[in-house]
Design a protein around this motif. Structure first.
Motif, PDB file in Angstrom:
ATOM      1  N   SER A  40       0.804  -1.221   0.000  1.00 15.44           N
ATOM      2  CA  SER A  40       0.000   0.000   0.000  1.00 15.44           C
ATOM      3  C   SER A  40       0.837   1.272   0.000  1.00 15.44           C
ATOM      4  CB  SER A  40      -0.927   0.011   1.211  1.00 15.44           C
ATOM      5  OG  SER A  40      -0.175   0.220   2.392  1.00 15.44           O
ATOM      6  N   ASN A  41       2.087   1.212   0.431  1.00 15.16           N
ATOM      7  CA  ASN A  41       2.999   2.347   0.533  1.00 15.16           C
ATOM      8  C   ASN A  41       2.529   3.362   1.564  1.00 15.16           C
ATOM      9  OD1 ASN A  41       5.483   3.442  -0.113  1.00 15.16           O
ATOM     10  ND2 ASN A  41       4.664   4.770  -1.692  1.00 15.16           N
ATOM     11  N   CYS A  66       6.173 -12.866  -0.867  1.00 12.22           N
ATOM     12  CA  CYS A  66       4.839 -12.483  -1.328  1.00 12.22           C
ATOM     13  C   CYS A  66       4.811 -12.617  -2.852  1.00 12.22           C
ATOM     14  CB  CYS A  66       4.517 -11.042  -0.955  1.00 12.22           C
ATOM     15  SG  CYS A  66       4.566 -10.696   0.802  1.00 12.22           S
ATOM     16  N   ASN A  67       3.911 -13.422  -3.372  1.00 12.77           N
ATOM     17  CA  ASN A  67       3.779 -13.642  -4.823  1.00 12.77           C
ATOM     18  C   ASN A  67       5.106 -14.053  -5.459  1.00 12.77           C
ATOM     19  OD1 ASN A  67       1.130 -12.981  -4.532  1.00 12.77           O
ATOM     20  ND2 ASN A  67       1.321 -10.933  -5.396  1.00 12.77           N
ATOM     21  N   PHE A  74       8.942  -7.368  -3.606  1.00  9.01           N
ATOM     22  CA  PHE A  74       7.493  -7.241  -3.773  1.00  9.01           C
ATOM     23  C   PHE A  74       7.052  -5.797  -3.555  1.00  9.01           C
ATOM     24  CE2 PHE A  74       3.256  -7.325  -1.745  1.00  9.01           C
ATOM     25  CZ  PHE A  74       2.517  -7.860  -2.787  1.00  9.01           C
ATOM     26  N   ALA A  75       7.582  -5.155  -2.514  1.00  8.34           N
ATOM     27  CA  ALA A  75       7.234  -3.761  -2.250  1.00  8.34           C
ATOM     28  C   ALA A  75       7.714  -2.864  -3.384  1.00  8.34           C
ATOM     29  CB  ALA A  75       7.836  -3.316  -0.921  1.00  8.34           C
ATOM     30  N   LEU A  76       8.918  -3.098  -3.877  1.00 10.66           N
ATOM     31  CA  LEU A  76       9.432  -2.286  -4.979  1.00 10.66           C
ATOM     32  C   LEU A  76       8.627  -2.483  -6.258  1.00 10.66           C
ATOM     33  CD1 LEU A  76      13.291  -2.639  -4.515  1.00 10.66           C
ATOM     34  CD2 LEU A  76      11.893  -0.608  -4.119  1.00 10.66           C
ATOM     35  N   GLY A  79       5.479  -0.457  -6.363  1.00 14.32           N
ATOM     36  CA  GLY A  79       5.638   0.983  -6.251  1.00 14.32           C
ATOM     37  C   GLY A  79       5.643   1.497  -4.822  1.00 14.32           C
ATOM     38  N   ALA A  80       5.841   0.622  -3.867  1.00 17.12           N
ATOM     39  CA  ALA A  80       5.856   1.015  -2.457  1.00 17.12           C
ATOM     40  C   ALA A  80       7.285   1.300  -2.031  1.00 17.12           C
ATOM     41  CB  ALA A  80       5.224  -0.073  -1.604  1.00 17.12           C
ATOM     42  N   ASP A  81       7.836   2.393  -2.512  1.00 14.55           N
ATOM     43  CA  ASP A  81       9.233   2.706  -2.242  1.00 14.55           C
ATOM     44  C   ASP A  81       9.483   3.090  -0.787  1.00 14.55           C
ATOM     45  OD1 ASP A  81       7.699   4.965  -2.738  1.00 14.55           O
ATOM     46  OD2 ASP A  81       9.373   6.118  -3.552  1.00 14.55           O
ATOM     47  N   ARG A  82       8.514   3.707  -0.112  1.00 17.46           N
ATOM     48  CA  ARG A  82       8.704   4.057   1.297  1.00 17.46           C
ATOM     49  C   ARG A  82       8.712   2.804   2.167  1.00 17.46           C
ATOM     50  NH1 ARG A  82       4.548   8.942   1.917  1.00 17.46           N
ATOM     51  NH2 ARG A  82       3.469   7.240   2.938  1.00 17.46           N
ATOM     52  N   THR A  83       7.859   1.850   1.845  1.00 17.94           N
ATOM     53  CA  THR A  83       7.858   0.583   2.578  1.00 17.94           C
ATOM     54  C   THR A  83       9.168  -0.159   2.348  1.00 17.94           C
ATOM     55  OG1 THR A  83       5.471   0.425   2.325  1.00 17.94           O
ATOM     56  CG2 THR A  83       6.622  -1.576   2.941  1.00 17.94           C
ATOM     57  N   ALA A  84       9.629  -0.184   1.106  1.00 20.29           N
ATOM     58  CA  ALA A  84      10.877  -0.873   0.781  1.00 20.29           C
ATOM     59  C   ALA A  84      12.055  -0.243   1.504  1.00 20.29           C
ATOM     60  CB  ALA A  84      11.096  -0.856  -0.726  1.00 20.29           C
ATOM     61  N   ALA A  85      12.063   1.087   1.614  1.00 15.17           N
ATOM     62  CA  ALA A  85      13.144   1.763   2.328  1.00 15.17           C
ATOM     63  C   ALA A  85      13.102   1.438   3.815  1.00 15.17           C
ATOM     64  CB  ALA A  85      13.049   3.266   2.111  1.00 15.17           C
TER      65      ALA A  85
END
Length: 114
Positions: A40-41, A66-67, A74-76, A79-85
């Protein structure tokens, strides 16, 4: 006595061959919620999901898939760059070794994965 032993062996056989790889429905629901929150980011949603399910970041994030992708990848890909960071310190990295010798070529890189 022999009959009792046979009955005991038959009764305990399913326990000996049980699989520990299957996960409980609660565990699956928890991990799906973490994957959805990560995609969800939204850092508020992600943090509240981690608190709600009491997720240990050091134990879960290096192993969570995940998948068919690592959680970081998966986060990247979503498009969830803040979660990935946020979870990047918990993901496994790659070690690169450059050979420094007399005949060193800049293109010669030895990559080591562990």
């Amino acid at each position: 006595m022999k009959k009792l032993l046979t009955i005991a062996a038959i009764a305990l056989a399913p326990l000996a061959f049980s699989s520990h790889a299957a996960m409980s429905p609660h565990m699956e629901k928890t991990l799906v919620a973490v994957c959805k929150a990560g995609a969800s980011n939204s850092m508020i949603e992600f943090s509240s999901t981690l608190r709600e399910y009491r997720i240990n970041k050091q134990r879960i994030f290096p192993r969570l898939v995940c998948n068919d992708q690592s959680f970081h990848q998966f986060a990247l890909s979503n498009g969830a760059d803040r979660t990935a960071a946020k979870i990047e310190p918990y993901s496994f990295g790659t070690v690169t070794i450059k050979d420094i010798t007399m005949n060193y070529h800049e293109d010669d890189i030895l990559a080591v994965n562990f």
